[in-house]
Design an enzyme around this catalytic site. Structure first.
Site, PDB file in Angstrom:
ATOM      1  CG  HIS A  35      -5.175 -43.968 -34.068  1.00  0.00           C
ATOM      2  ND1 HIS A  35      -5.959 -42.838 -34.085  1.00  0.00           N
ATOM      3  CD2 HIS A  35      -3.927 -43.564 -34.436  1.00  0.00           C
ATOM      4  CE1 HIS A  35      -5.229 -41.799 -34.454  1.00  0.00           C
ATOM      5  NE2 HIS A  35      -3.989 -42.211 -34.657  1.00  0.00           N
TER       6      HIS A  35
ATOM      7  CG  HIS B 215      -1.903  -1.094   1.273  1.00  0.00           C
ATOM      8  ND1 HIS B 215      -2.758  -1.378   0.239  1.00  0.00           N
ATOM      9  CD2 HIS B 215      -2.154  -2.023   2.242  1.00  0.00           C
ATOM     10  CE1 HIS B 215      -3.507  -2.430   0.567  1.00  0.00           C
ATOM     11  NE2 HIS B 215      -3.150  -2.839   1.766  1.00  0.00           N
TER      12      HIS B 215
END
Length: 1007
Positions: free
Chosen positions: A458, A64
């Protein structure tokens, strides 16, 4: 501040009361100095390579504190000081500051809000300005000022109770994409832990495991140079847990699983959407479709996932950290090389694939760092979990077949060869993966890599397909569920360039297995062909939504596209699914240089994909080799992934080009299909922002462009505008809609063919020489004498060989008025350079200055085939940048052909020294004697004609295997295996000699 050491209590109280939320003590100054110095010590250690990351457990906090102002418990801004220190002492040019404290770090933001060298990202509680520090500057609409516009990012939470899923969504959708484009060299974190469950100030519901995930995601940036500096956190128990969780990750421990990940709540989605829209003009990676996907109606009885209410655990979850004896398991058996094609020794699925990978892992010392596990064949019961008994017996019978019978049996399947050892090898490959699953689930190892063949994804339940026999990953998933005794959630990620049709079919009705595939689809024309890999395939019955296909519709997909898919789609769904095991069908035929894939993923890119997946499932992830047919590429790619699995941080990626518009369209298509199944995908544009913000955005939205980006030499993002006031951003609208910006009288738009400068980067903003800066603090490429003419000029390449870019055909010049083209640059007389990547989008239109320009009709088929070769096989519609300027009846039409050569290919090793007799650019084809369009082979230096004469060079390549050839016409270099042009340092000598022979002088720009 220094004088506070000598003040009494009354004086300290009076001074503290002049600031907001500050108390002072005589030791405050010393403690604040020590805190800042501690962070600086870590900066020295990290950037000096003493350590790879660090955490500063310090107080008082700092984020801050402003330039001349204490604020919010903070005296000195530690991360801001550290950023400047790194830039000054270590010459760091780009710093990312991440602020996850629940309070906005306004001090850090104000320090850097005009500085493009520091990217500031803050995610904080805002509640429309009702939460401290009560600033409009904390909202999403504040993006920075002047040259720093776009480098301030605020994600404001407008509700309490935000969870891990909300924070992770902000990182995935906003921070990580921007960070990969920004490419920081150091990451500093303002690490407040007041957003944790139980903190009295934050009132949020984040968990320590969530902050562990955030830390892990950041470790993939800046080569792992990451420093956390403690900020807030006011529940001592949760603070200690949060700090410990982040420290675990910095030390290399795996991420704990999230207790209840879910998806971002509607309020978080709205905040993220607003931030995205505010930032989109400044970051190419954030460009999204203009239309918001509409909610689909529920079909076929599929119920949409219900919205969850705020989740607040009764107590803070207790984390458990997996303690494995070793980190990475490795399975490999040389017997798997016995499967071979006895009819075709050049078949791409060669036994050498796994041997070369293992040799490379051994050369790098990676195999020695892994635990080599014994392998076994898969059992009958294991195979039958995914394959029919009839198919298993049919394949077993091939062991006793003769050669002719094997050939006939292989022909019964799609893209299959069979030899007598095929069944044994396939059984061994599947069993090896099952062994690795057992080791991971038992805790013997944390993760693993399987160097196996033949591949498997596959393979169907009852059929071999695409070089695959048994579906190793599918069998391994079922084996994991069997030994766990329950239907554990398993994520299968298939990044092989071919769609894993077998895996999809095996699990398409099973919600316990999430299958995600990224593959070339080419609208159904790429193997395995058909619609099975389309984005519309989502599974069926109970498994609807658990099949996810990202279907690329062309080649040249690379790191940028895969990372975009990871951030926007794969990881959001994966975190929402929360898997307990991750299996990767790791085919490397999307790798750069692969002869079948035609894509450009780098080994470093694969490392990043692996690292990002490692945050899931307690780090339990297994990579299983599938395809990949360039032996160098698969070896380097698997090594990069193994590095990541072993805990080595992924290297910083080279400069990324913007993702292809076609690839982004594929990702968006999948998101639109799946957003009704996965709430994490519902981060879209918010049309009505009233109520989400108490203030209007100061940056107006620019007209949608496909790729807004930097031009060569520019020092800020294309949509960044002039600084008119230090605290007021100017409009980014076209000049006629702007209220703060003088309308330029004319602008010179130059279409450049060379993308090698990577026009999309902000790095140019920081690495350029001061001499390139121009007027009014809006740095652009130096204006030329053409700048005042208002002409649109297409510049041809500077030399005949077109070495770094493409040849521009037909270069008309004409003056246009302001009404015909919107302002291309905010500075009068500035030259905005647009690369081919910026002229993307729908193949039928060309985006220029925010206006769609209709393209010419397709050319003759012969021209299309020529251009297709020039693009390395890419779809002509995606490459041909033809354009017809609307309403310009008096202007000749201009046609632009753009080709970006590969900067490297794995076949450069085949280039041999130039023979002593040098080169003869007039030499005819050695077969047919023609002197038209001849090429010279860079391995044997024989000369043959091109494919468009008599194709003798193509035949020479097929017979000899020599990959690289040089054109005597334009001095371009073509690689047959990569199906692409290549331009690299190793080719400059032969190009220069050819140029000397052809033109009598050296190349103008040999660099």
């Amino acid at each position: 501040m220094e004088t506070t050491q000598y003040m009494n209590e009354g004086e300290l109280r009076v001074l503290a009361d002049t600031y907001d939320s500050v108390y002072l003590h005589p030791n405050s100054y010393t403690c604040a100095c020590l805190a800042s110095g501690s962070v600086l010590r870590l900066v020295d250690a990290v950037l000096g390579a003493e350590i790879r990351n660090g955490m500063a457990i310090v107080r008082p906090p700092g984020h801050h504190a402003q330039h001349s102002l204490m604020d919010g418990y903070c005296m000195f801004n530690h991360v801001a000081v550290a950023a400047r220190y790194a830039q000054k002492k270590h010459r760091i040019q780009r710093v990312l500051i991440v602020d996850w404290d629940v309070h906005h770090g306004q001090g850090t933001q104000f320090t850097f809000d005009q500085d493009p060298s520091v990217l500031y990202f803050s995610i904080h509680r805002y509640e429309q300005g009702r939460f401290w520090p009560h600033l409009k500057a904390s909202n999403w609409s504040t993006t920075g000022f002047g040259q720093g516009q776009g480098y301030t990012i605020n994600v404001p939470w407008n509700e309490v109770g935000m969870r891990d899923a909300d924070y992770i969504a902000a990182f995935l959708h906003i921070l990580l994409p921007v960070a990969f484009e920004f490419q920081p060299q150091l990451v500093l974190v303002a690490a407040g832990f007041d957003a944790l469950q139980g903190d009295p100030k934050g009132e949020m519901a984040a968990t320590p495991a969530g902050f562990a995930q955030l830390t892990h995601l950041l470790m993939g940036l800046a080569g792992g140079k990451l420093i956390l500096s403690l900020e807030g956190g006011y529940n001592l128990h949760s603070l200690a847990e949060g700090v410990s969780a982040s420290l675990h990750i910095l030390l290399g421990d795996p991420c704990p699983m999230l207790e209840s990940p879910g998806a971002p709540c509607p309020s978080a989605q709205a905040s993220i959407s607003c931030t995205l829209e505010a930032l989109e003009p400044f970051w190419q990676i954030l460009v999204r479709p203009a239309e918001t996907p509409e909610e689909d109606s529920v079909e076929d009885g599929v119920q949409e996932i219900e919205e969850e209410g705020p989740w607040v655990p009764s107590v803070l979850p207790i984390l458990t950290w997996p303690l494995a004896q070793a980190r990475t398991g490795l399975v490999y058996d040389q017997r798997m090389m016995n499967h071979c094609n006895v009819w075709d020794s050049h078949h791409p699925e060669t036994p050498q694939r796994i041997l070369r990978i293992m040799r490379h892992l051994e050369e790098l010392g990676l195999a020695g760092r892994c635990v080599t596990l014994p392998v076994r064949p898969a059992t009958e019961a294991e195979l039958l979990t995914c394959h029919s008994a009839e198919y298993v017996e049919r394949l077993r019978a091939t062991e006793k077949m003769k050669t002719r019978e094997l050939h006939r049996e292989g022909a019964n399947f799609d893209s299959i060869y069979i030899c007598p050892s095929t069944f044994t090898c396939a059984q061994l490959a599947t069993g090896a993966v099952c062994c690795l699953v057992e080791a991971v689930l038992s805790g013997e190892v944390l993760n693993g890599v399987a160097v196996v063949r033949p591949p498997g994804h596959h393979a169907e339940q009852d059929a071999a397909c695409g070089f695959c026999f048994f579906n190793s990953v599918a069998v391994a998933a079922r084996h994991a569920q069997a030994i766990s005794g329950r239907t554990m959630r398993i994520l299968i990620v298939d990044w092989d360039i071919h769609h894993g049709n077998g895996t999809q079919h095996i699990f398409e009705d099973d919600p316990s297995v999430l299958y995600v595939s990224l593959h070339r689809f080419d609208r159904g024309t790429f193997f395995p062909m058909g619609d099975e890999g389309a984005s519309s395939q989502v599974g069926r019955a109970a498994g609807t939504g658990f099949t996810v296909n990202v279907a690329w519709n062309g080649p040249r997909v690379g790191d940028a596209e895969y990372l975009a898919a990871w951030h926007r789609l794969v990881l959001p769904i994966a975190y929402e699914f929360n898997p307990e095991l991750v299996l990767v069908s790791a085919g490397f035929d999307a790798a750069r240089g692969d002869p079948l894939g035609g894509c450009q993923v780098s080994p470093e890119g694969y490392a990043h994909l692996t690292h990002l997946l490692m945050g899931l499932a307690n780090g339990r992830i297994i990579l299983v080799l599938e395809g990949g047919y360039n032996l160098t590429s698969i070896s380097e790619s698997m090594a990069a992934c193994t590095h990541a699995l072993l805990g080595d941080l992924p290297p910083q990626l080279p400069l990324l080009r913007p993702p292809q518009s076609g690839a982004l369209a594929s990702i968006t298509e999948t998101i639109q299909v799946h957003h009704r199944y996965w709430r994490s995908l519902r981060v879209t544009k918010v049309e009505d922002k009233e109520g989400l913000s108490s203030s209007k955005s100061v940056t107006k939205k620019v007209p949608q462009q496909a790729n807004p980006g930097l031009a060569k030499g520019m020092t800020m993002p294309k949509e960044k505008v002039l600084e008119v006031d230090m605290r007021k951003a100017t409009s980014a609208l076209p000049a006629e809609e702007s209220t703060d910006q003088t309308k330029p009288e004319a602008a010179n738009v130059t279409l450049t063919p060379d993308q090698s400068s990577e026009t999309a980067t902000r790095r140019a903003a920081l690495d350029k020489a001061p001499s390139e800066e121009t007027v009014e603090e809006a740095p652009v490429h130096q204006a030329t004498s053409e700048a005042a003419t208002g002409a649109v000029v297409m510049h041809p390449t500077t030399s005949e060989e077109a070495e770094g870019g493409a040849e521009l055909i037909q270069t008309p010049q004409a003056s246009y008025t302001e009404n015909q083209f919107p302002a291309a640059s905010p500075v009068l007389g500035a030259t905005a350079l647009l690369s081919p990547s910026q002229l993307t989008g729908d193949p039928g239109t060309l985006e220029l200055g925010g206006e769609a320009l209709e393209t010419l009709e397709p050319q003759a088929l012969e021209e299309e085939s020529l251009l297709g070769e020039a693009a390395g096989g890419q779809d002509v519609a995606d490459l041909k940048l033809t354009q017809r300027f609307q309403d310009l009846a008096e202007i000749n039409q201009g046609i632009l052909y753009a080709v970006t050569p590969l900067p490297w290919c794995p076949h450069l090793v085949a280039v041999r020294p130039i023979p002593a007799a040098s080169l003869d650019v007039t030499q005819p084809c050695e077969d047919c004697g023609t002197c038209q369009e001849n090429w010279v082979c860079l391995s044997c230096y024989q000369v043959y004609c091109s494919r468009y004469i008599n194709a003798h060079m193509v035949r020479h390549h097929e017979a000899s295997g020599h990959p690289l050839v040089l054109s005597y016409v334009d001095l371009s270099t073509w690689c047959y295996p990569c199906q692409a042009y290549v331009h690299h340092q190793d080719l400059l000598d032969v190009k220069n000699i050819t140029h000397q022979k052809k033109f009598g002088e050296d190349m103008p720009h040999p660099h």
